[in-house]
Design a protein around this motif. Structure first.
Motif, PDB file in Angstrom:
ATOM      1  N   GLN A  81      55.409  27.418 112.942  1.00 36.29           N
ATOM      2  CA  GLN A  81      55.828  26.030 113.102  1.00 36.29           C
ATOM      3  C   GLN A  81      57.306  25.983 113.461  1.00 36.29           C
ATOM      4  N   THR A 131      60.827  24.351 113.503  1.00 36.48           N
ATOM      5  CA  THR A 131      61.451  23.438 112.541  1.00 36.48           C
ATOM      6  C   THR A 131      62.832  23.009 113.022  1.00 36.48           C
ATOM      7  N   GLN A 145      62.627  20.785 108.660  1.00 33.41           N
ATOM      8  CA  GLN A 145      61.433  19.949 108.777  1.00 33.41           C
ATOM      9  C   GLN A 145      60.656  20.332 110.043  1.00 33.41           C
ATOM     10  N   PRO A 146      59.311  20.264 110.005  1.00 35.09           N
ATOM     11  CA  PRO A 146      58.526  20.560 111.208  1.00 35.09           C
ATOM     12  C   PRO A 146      58.903  19.632 112.364  1.00 35.09           C
TER      13      PRO A 146
END
Length: 483
Positions: free
Chosen positions: A378, A380, A384-385
């Motif tokens: 993921q 980021t 945070q994604p």
């Protein structure tokens, strides 16, 4: 059908405010005994007359909230129209400028680019110098509000990453902009005043301190002298400028948080860390080169290098030393930094640090995916994604930015400009940086000798870069007008 009356009403109000602001340099010129006060009064009268007519013709009993399409049009049209009227004092004054020249200068100020077509600044009337500085201040505040409140809602080039979930409706764009303007205005003015006092204590006259503080905080680059800040030949002034240019290139949302009692995000924010690291590493590399290659004393090399790097990264465009004489590495590094830009929500132009962060995170995810095809990685940002649509938006922005630089370079080449002048002019206009490279538009020259067609194209490029490309180019698509 797109309702344009609310748009014209807001522009009329902006023009009325612009007309009122012209009275300030008029009073300064009158007090100085300079006849240019008549120029500002005439420009103010013309602007106010048309502004009043627009306001009365388009006012509505019940103001309606702006939708996305109206906000796109207002954002672009307001910059075009305000620059058109802000150019009037420059055209009416005895500067020998054509209207294209005056428009170029006004657009350069309002977009905080800092490129100029005016020579002989050292002996110029104070009203004109003050007006140029004021244009950068107007543009600086407008750019911050646009970057924090408007562009995230328009989802321009990945700016939706900074969209506030508490105001997640397009009709709240204008109220949110008003709130942010109120918060930003106080902080912006306070920092500008502190910068002016620091300049004054370092040896500038009161007038020079005020008129240089405004473009410093706005990262606008207009100076009162042909030699820019190099005119003062003062280490103290250069360090002050470096500090406040750096602050101008930082995100004002962090300053707003600190003002409301939350200073922690300033040193926790990933974008701020990247911004600081880029400036520090580039300054040290340039200083080392300047010392080893040219034998410059380290103290002088680090001062000039830090000033130059921060001036270019924040797209200010102030000049303290001619870095094009330092050798090929210095020229190549400065040209590369032209594309970087500061933080989002700042007065700086360029591509912006956060887009490099997103691109790096996306590239890192791609590498991990190649090593472990069955893994889930993921991207980021600030821990945070990254929302699904942001990497594509950022990649599209990079592609369009590069394509725009190539197209503008080619067009300038068709007008007879050499390659170095063409590509550096295109890059500096699109990035809102100021000086280019070479003998013509480099730090020791200006844009006055360019053909009028080139100046008009570069004025458009300044607008294009300042409004993050998509905001302007969206208006050129048939689907926008069909709704």
């Amino acid at each position: 059908m797109l309702e344009i009356r609310p748009i014209l009403y807001v522009i009329g109000v902006m023009l009325a405010l612009l007309a009122g602001s012209m009275l300030v340099p008029a009073l300064v010129d009158a007090a100085d005994g300079n006849d240019d006060w008549r120029v500002f009064m005439a420009a103010a009268a013309v602007t106010l007359f048309l502004a009043g007519g627009t306001i009365f013709a388009t006012r509505q009993a019940e103001p309606q909230p702006f939708n996305i399409r109206q906000t796109f049009l207002l954002t672009t049209l307001s910059w075009i129209v305000i620059a058109a009227f802000a150019a009037l004092p420059l055209r009416f004054a005895d500067l020998g400028l054509s209207y294209v020249d005056a428009y170029f200068e006004a657009m350069s100020g309002l977009t905080t680019t800092g490129s100029t077509v005016i020579t002989g600044l050292d002996g110029m009337a104070p009203g004109i110098l003050l007006w140029r500085a004021m244009l950068t201040a107007f543009g600086g505040i407008g750019i911050i509000v646009m970057g924090l409140a408007v562009l995230p809602f328009l989802q321009v080039g990945g700016m939706q990453l900074f969209r506030s979930e508490s105001s997640d409706r397009s009709e709240k764009i204008m109220p949110r902009a008003t709130q942010i303007a109120a918060n930003t205005g106080g902080i912006y003015v306070a920092l500008t005043l502190v910068c002016a006092v620091a300049y004054w204590l370092a040896g500038m006259s009161a007038f020079d301190a005020i008129t240089h503080a405004m473009p410093t905080m706005a990262t606008g680059g207009f100076a009162n002298y042909d030699a820019s800040l190099g005119f003062f030949n003062s280490p103290a002034i250069e360090w002050i400028a470096t500090l406040f240019m750096f602050l101008g290139g930082a995100s004002f949302s962090l300053f707003i948080m600190a003002y409301h009692g939350r200073p922690q995000p300033i040193w926790r924010d990933g974008q701020m860390r990247w911004y600081s690291i880029v400036c520090a590493v580039a300054a040290l590399a340039l200083a080392a080169w300047h010392t080893l290659q040219n034998g410059a004393p380290w103290a002088e090399a680090i001062r000039h290098s830090a000033f130059t790097v921060v001036s270019i990264v924040t797209t200010t465009g102030f000049v303290a030393a001619d870095y094009t004489t330092w050798g090929p590495f210095a020229v190549a590094l400065v040209f590369a930094l032209t594309f970087v830009g500061g933080c989002t929500g700042s007065t700086a132009g360029g591509i912006k640090i956060f887009r490099f962060q997103i691109l790096f995170a996306t590239m890192r995810r791609q590498f991990f995916g190649l090593v472990n095809p069955h893994g889930v990685w993921q991207a980021t940002f600030n821990g945070q994604p990254v929302p699904p649509g942001v990497p594509l938006a950022v990649t599209s922005f990079f592609f369009l930015y590069g394509l725009s630089v190539m197209a503008i370079t080619a067009a300038l080449g068709l007008m007879g400009l050499d390659f170095v002048t063409s590509i550096s002019s295109a890059a500096t206009a699109l990035g809102n940086v100021g000086p280019g490279l070479g003998d013509i538009v480099g730090p020791s020259g200006n844009f006055s000798t360019l053909p009028e067609g080139a100046k008009a194209l570069l004025a458009f490029a300044m607008l294009l870069g300042r409004l993050e490309l998509f905001t302007v180019l969206m208006l050129l698509t048939p689907s926008f007008w069909r709704g």
